[in-house]
Scaffold this motif. Structure first.
Motif, mmCIF file in Angstrom:
data_model
loop_
_atom_site.group_PDB
_atom_site.id
_atom_site.type_symbol
_atom_site.label_atom_id
_atom_site.label_comp_id
_atom_site.label_asym_id
_atom_site.label_seq_id
_atom_site.Cartn_x
_atom_site.Cartn_y
_atom_site.Cartn_z
ATOM 1 N N TYR A 416 1.197 -1.181 0.221
ATOM 2 C CA TYR A 416 0.209 0.346 0.454
ATOM 3 C C TYR A 416 1.635 1.185 0.071
ATOM 4 N N ASN A 417 0.675 2.263 -1.023
ATOM 5 C CA ASN A 417 1.336 3.767 -0.923
ATOM 6 C C ASN A 417 0.723 4.222 -0.125
ATOM 7 N N ILE A 418 0.525 5.085 0.946
ATOM 8 C CA ILE A 418 -0.561 5.590 1.608
ATOM 9 C C ILE A 418 0.253 7.400 1.719
ATOM 10 N N THR A 419 -0.330 8.182 1.090
ATOM 11 C CA THR A 419 -0.031 9.657 1.149
ATOM 12 C C THR A 419 -0.651 10.490 1.858
ATOM 13 N N ILE A 420 0.260 10.868 2.959
ATOM 14 C CA ILE A 420 -0.065 11.820 4.316
ATOM 15 C C ILE A 420 -0.863 12.926 3.696
ATOM 16 N N THR A 421 -1.971 13.775 3.620
ATOM 17 C CA THR A 421 -1.380 14.794 3.660
ATOM 18 C C THR A 421 -1.724 16.225 4.765
ATOM 19 N N VAL A 422 -0.939 17.384 4.570
ATOM 20 C CA VAL A 422 -1.522 18.473 6.013
ATOM 21 C C VAL A 422 -1.680 19.596 5.139
ATOM 22 N N SER A 423 -2.900 20.253 5.587
ATOM 23 C CA SER A 423 -3.212 20.602 5.049
ATOM 24 C C SER A 423 -3.464 22.549 6.168
ATOM 25 N N ASP A 424 -2.737 23.864 5.935
ATOM 26 C CA ASP A 424 -3.668 24.498 6.838
ATOM 27 C C ASP A 424 -4.465 24.985 6.728
ATOM 28 N N MET A 425 -4.813 26.243 6.847
ATOM 29 C CA MET A 425 -6.178 27.293 6.804
ATOM 30 C C MET A 425 -5.983 28.400 6.818
ATOM 31 N N GLY A 426 -4.861 28.621 6.062
ATOM 32 C CA GLY A 426 -5.307 30.005 5.877
ATOM 33 C C GLY A 426 -4.899 30.427 3.959
ATOM 34 N N THR A 427 -4.712 31.923 3.300
ATOM 35 C CA THR A 427 -5.743 31.570 2.051
ATOM 36 C C THR A 427 -3.833 32.341 1.595
ATOM 37 N N PRO A 428 -3.774 31.716 0.866
ATOM 38 C CA PRO A 428 -4.648 30.550 -0.373
ATOM 39 C C PRO A 428 -3.349 29.554 1.070
ATOM 40 N N ARG A 429 -4.886 28.328 0.730
ATOM 41 C CA ARG A 429 -4.225 27.377 1.601
ATOM 42 C C ARG A 429 -2.664 26.703 1.584
ATOM 43 N N LEU A 430 -1.932 26.385 2.750
ATOM 44 C CA LEU A 430 -0.828 25.289 1.397
ATOM 45 C C LEU A 430 -0.821 23.734 1.679
ATOM 46 N N THR A 431 -0.184 23.514 1.537
ATOM 47 C CA THR A 431 -0.406 21.854 1.556
ATOM 48 C C THR A 431 1.411 20.811 1.783
ATOM 49 N N THR A 432 1.195 20.093 2.511
ATOM 50 C CA THR A 432 2.092 19.211 2.413
ATOM 51 C C THR A 432 1.883 17.854 2.160
ATOM 52 N N GLN A 433 2.865 16.735 1.563
ATOM 53 C CA GLN A 433 2.208 15.799 1.737
ATOM 54 C C GLN A 433 3.156 14.590 1.542
ATOM 55 N N HIS A 434 3.277 13.636 1.782
ATOM 56 C CA HIS A 434 4.110 12.524 2.472
ATOM 57 C C HIS A 434 3.554 11.049 2.124
ATOM 58 N N THR A 435 4.059 10.499 1.102
ATOM 59 C CA THR A 435 3.850 9.124 1.096
ATOM 60 C C THR A 435 4.821 7.970 1.279
ATOM 61 N N ILE A 436 4.326 7.339 2.634
ATOM 62 C CA ILE A 436 4.874 5.921 3.254
ATOM 63 C C ILE A 436 4.345 4.620 1.990
ATOM 64 N N THR A 437 5.087 3.719 2.472
ATOM 65 C CA THR A 437 4.469 2.420 1.289
ATOM 66 C C THR A 437 4.844 1.535 3.079
ATOM 67 N N VAL A 438 3.513 0.892 2.742
ATOM 68 C CA VAL A 438 4.084 -0.565 4.088
ATOM 69 C C VAL A 438 3.602 -2.019 3.304
ATOM 70 N N GLN A 439 4.317 -2.865 3.286
ATOM 71 C CA GLN A 439 4.449 -3.776 3.455
ATOM 72 C C GLN A 439 3.332 -5.144 4.381
ATOM 73 N N VAL A 440 2.641 -5.933 3.050
ATOM 74 C CA VAL A 440 1.856 -6.952 3.943
ATOM 75 C C VAL A 440 2.367 -8.225 4.115
#
Length: 797
Positions: A416-440
């Protein structure tokens, strides 16, 4: 080296996140202290003792020290339990003017999870001297200035705090002035020059004094500046600011040289004494680096970009000075407005490189988020990608745990490739993403599955030993050793079938081999079960049925049941001379132990004494006459009959049949020696016999003709009924029926009753008639179902 320190720092920050999952938390911090500028590796405290732990227990529990600062200042020696400095600490760089300077840190113990809070007080040392912004100060004083008049001077800067900071000002000895130490609105000490006696410009137009700033250290440090005093002509009105204090808001995103505001001061004097010039008053280094003021217009501008995250507001003191040297003071409060210029930050700690399938809720990662902005700009929303079996749970402040939402199935999805997204409430909104890989990771939850539930394999009889007859195959959707399959034979429930001596299987690839040759006549088919077992723990297995069909080869020749060929003399049949064309003389009955087309039989007449008199039906073996008999036909005929199967190559058998012509079934027939007499010798005897018969038959011709007619009719009807009353002497052929069922190529089933003459010793037949049918035999072209045993099993009783 810097890279190693950064990796170590990241590791500390990551493991600090673990403490949030601990079941014991010490919230009351323990405070320690250390002098600034202490050498790297300096002892801070014996942490193990303070925590009530043994020195070796910190190493056993994987203890680490982490803090929220970007640069880690402390290290922990897990073997001794001592808390040490990583490097020199500059209190002024770390805390600036803030006093006391406290460094917050946490001690994390991983096994079990536990953390303690601590505080390190950085004690100031007197390592900075007071410094004046200008080495030479200019002061203009009207000559009519009265004793007691106070003149404020620019303060000195001392980076130390507390008792080590700036404490007092002194001035070189003179008769006109002394200096007082004052506190401004921010609590900073500045010098104020106090006039002791009246000035006389004509006596002395300029004074030079040495101003000294002293701190409270031991020994004290000092800084000096030269004060030049110009005695001016009378100017009795000082400038006054119109709207002091000023308040203004400036966006932190404003570029350098942006205008902030314009101050205005008015002077009631005229001429040069009423001309006002502006300047910054008692400005610190930070103020001077950030703002500038136009001496003529009073416009204040930015000299560099602002950063709300570092400084939220500024207090700027401005001074308006007229041409006569009088000045007025004003203040400007600059409030820095935050803009959304910092994207949210993500710090991810992966607790498991893989997650086992079918496991209950499992923690995959700890996530920490932060935003250096404030207000709405600093509020954050954290989420993960949709359609993944994971959820994000808030745990402590800005910490989240990524856990499985439901048990995972590696066979459905192994990564699974899980993308974690963090967004602030400012104007304009700024977003940071990070993807982690989980093996089963795989567990043995799938049994091997055969490609077919049952297998059918065909093999010809008389095969060679160790013959490969086929391959079974199974698949396992698991992986690794859980998917490694071993094949085996299961014990047979048939006690008469020795499976171990008949078949073998390759445990690695499922290939099946026959161990010995097969005989279709002894074994037409057999079944057995095979198992496929994986190497998981516990091992899982499945079964499949294998059906082996033996294919018949044409390895058996036809066997003639009738006429019998094991007697001492050839078989003899009687044929009345009055027989009509198509009269059934006899029926050749044969069987073949093979099956299918290998057992399809056909009959032929190879040779006859009188060609054209007899014929054999190819499909049922019936021997019939083809024409009426005449007086010219010899009394005895020899027929050579052939029965052949339909195999490849075909196999056959032949028999010899003797047919004796008689006038009726009541007339005795000659024995074989008499029949074998020379025909030339018998010509005279036959002529005499014919004359005698002609004379004797004149009176009984009519009666004899009637009897012959009745006899012929009865013979034709006797094919469906039994004649009975046949006498057979013991020791010769049995007087019962010869029963043949399901064998050969007969168009219908027959029963024959074979009888011998009472006084015959040479085995000749007296008569043969068809009885009630008892066998059902398929025609040629249809498969024959065999219900008889092979030749050794046919009995006549």
């Amino acid at each position: 080296m810097e890279k190693l320190e950064r990796n170590h720092l990241n590791r500390q920050v990551i493991l600090f996140l673990f403490m949030l999952l601990g079941d014991r938390v010490l919230m009351v911090p323990t405070r320690y202290s250390v002098l600034e500028e202490s050498e790297s590796g300096s002892f801070v405290a014996h942490l193990a003792k303070d925590l009530g732990l043994g020195s070796g227990e910190l190493a056993a529990r994987s203890a680490w020290v982490v803090s929220d600062y970007d640069k880690q200042q402390l290290i922990l020696d897990p073997e001794t339990g001592d808390l040490l400095l990583r490097g020199k600490i500059d209190r002024e760089e770390l805390c600036g003017p803030v006093d006391p300077c406290v460094l917050h840190f946490q001690v994390f113990l991983e096994k079990p999870v536990q953390f303690f809070q601590g505080e390190l007080l950085i004690q100031d040392i007197n390592d900075n001297s007071p410094e004046f912004p200008d080495k030479e100060l200019h002061l203009k004083i009207l000559e009519n200035s009265q004793p007691g008049t106070q003149f404020s001077l620019n303060l000195a800067q001392d980076l130390d705090v507390g008792s080590n900071g700036l404490q007092q000002y002194t001035v070189s000895p003179n008769s006109h002035f002394h200096v007082l130490t004052r506190n401004n609105s921010e609590g900073k000490k500045y010098p104020e020059l106090v006039q002791d006696r009246a000035l006389d410009r004509e006596e002395q137009a300029e004074l030079s004094l040495t101003l000294t700033a002293l701190d409270g250290g031991f020994p004290p440090r000092s800084g000096t500046a030269l004060v030049r005093i110009l005695i001016m002509d009378i100017n009795d009105n000082a400038p006054e600011f119109v709207n002091s204090p000023y308040e203004v808001q400036v966006l932190e995103s404003s570029p350098p040289n942006s205008p902030v505001l314009t101050v205005l001061a008015q002077d009631a004097d005229a001429g040069n004494f009423g001309r006002v010039s502006y300047g910054l008053f008692q400005a610190s280094d930070e103020i001077q680096k950030t703002f500038s003021i136009n001496e003529v217009t009073g416009e204040i501008r930015l000299k560099k970009e602002l950063d709300f995250e570092k400084t939220e507001s500024y207090r700027v003191e401005v001074e308006a000075t007229d041409g006569g040297g009088l000045s007025g003071k004003g203040s400007v409060l600059v409030e820095v407005l935050d803009v959304n210029d910092n994207a949210p930050e993500l710090i991810i700690s992966s607790l498991a490189s893989s997650v086992p399938e079918n496991a209950p809720e499992t923690v995959v990662a700890i996530i920490r988020i932060r935003d250096r902005d404030s207000g709405e700009n600093g509020k954050m929303i954290c989420s993960i990608s949709d359609h993944v079996p994971f959820i994000l749970k808030p745990s402590y402040k800005n910490f989240y745990t990524l856990v499985t939402d439901s048990p995972l199935d590696r066979e459905s999805r192994a990564e699974y490739n899980i993308t974690i997204t963090v967004s602030d409430m400012g104007t304009p909104r700024l977003t940071t993403q990070h993807t982690i890989t989980v093996q089963v990771s795989d567990i043995n939850d799938n049994a091997p599955a055969f490609t077919q539930t049952s297998y059918t394999m065909f093999v010809h009889e008389n095969n060679s030993p160790a013959l490969h007859i086929g391959t079974i195959s199974a698949t396992d959707s698991d992986s690794g050793s859980n998917a490694h399959i071993t094949y085996s034979l299961l014990p047979s429930h048939d006690q008469q079938l020795s499976l171990a001596s008949l078949i073998s299987i390759n445990a690695d690839n499922g290939q099946l081999f026959l161990l010995r040759a097969l005989d279709y006549e002894a074994l037409q088919s057999f079944k057995f079960h095979v198992a496929a077992t994986d190497e998981g723990s516990p091992a899982l297995s499945s079964q499949a049925l294998v059906h082996v069909q033996v294919i018949d080869d044409n390895d058996n020749a036809p066997f003639v049941l009738y006429p019998l060929q094991n007697a001492s003399a050839p078989c003899t049949e009687l044929l009345p001379r009055a027989a009509e064309p198509g009269y059934l003389v006899t029926k050749m009955v044969a069987v073949d132990c093979d099956s299918g087309q290998n057992a399809w039989l056909s009959f032929q007449l190879l040779k006859a004494t009188e060609p054209g008199l007899f014929s054999v039906w190819a499909h049922n073996g019936e021997v019939r006459t083809t024409r009426l008999l005449s007086e010219r036909d010899v009394p005895k005929h020899r027929l050579l009959l052939l029965v052949k199967d339909n195999g490849e190559p075909p196999r056959s058998a032949s028999i010899t049949l003797h047919v004796v012509l008689v006038d009726g079934f009541s007339q005795p027939y000659l024995s074989l020696p008499e029949v074998a007499h020379d025909p030339a010798q018998d010509d005279g005897d036959l002529l005499t016999l014919y004359l005698v018969i002609a004379l004797a038959s004149v009176s009984s011709l009519f009666l004899l003709s009637v009897l012959l007619f009745i006899g012929v009719r009865l013979c034709r009807r006797a094919r469906a009924a039994s004649l009975g009353g046949c006498s057979v002497p013991e020791g010769h052929f049995p007087g019962h029926l010869v029963d043949v069922s399901g064998t050969g190529t007969l168009s219908q089933s027959y029963q024959y009753e074979v009888c011998l003459t009472g006084d015959s010793g040479i085995g000749e037949f007296k008569f043969l008639k068809p009885m009630v049918p008892n066998l059902m035999v398929q025609d040629t072209g249809r498969e024959i179902t065999e219900n008889l045993h092979c030749r050794d099993s046919f009995l006549f009783s």
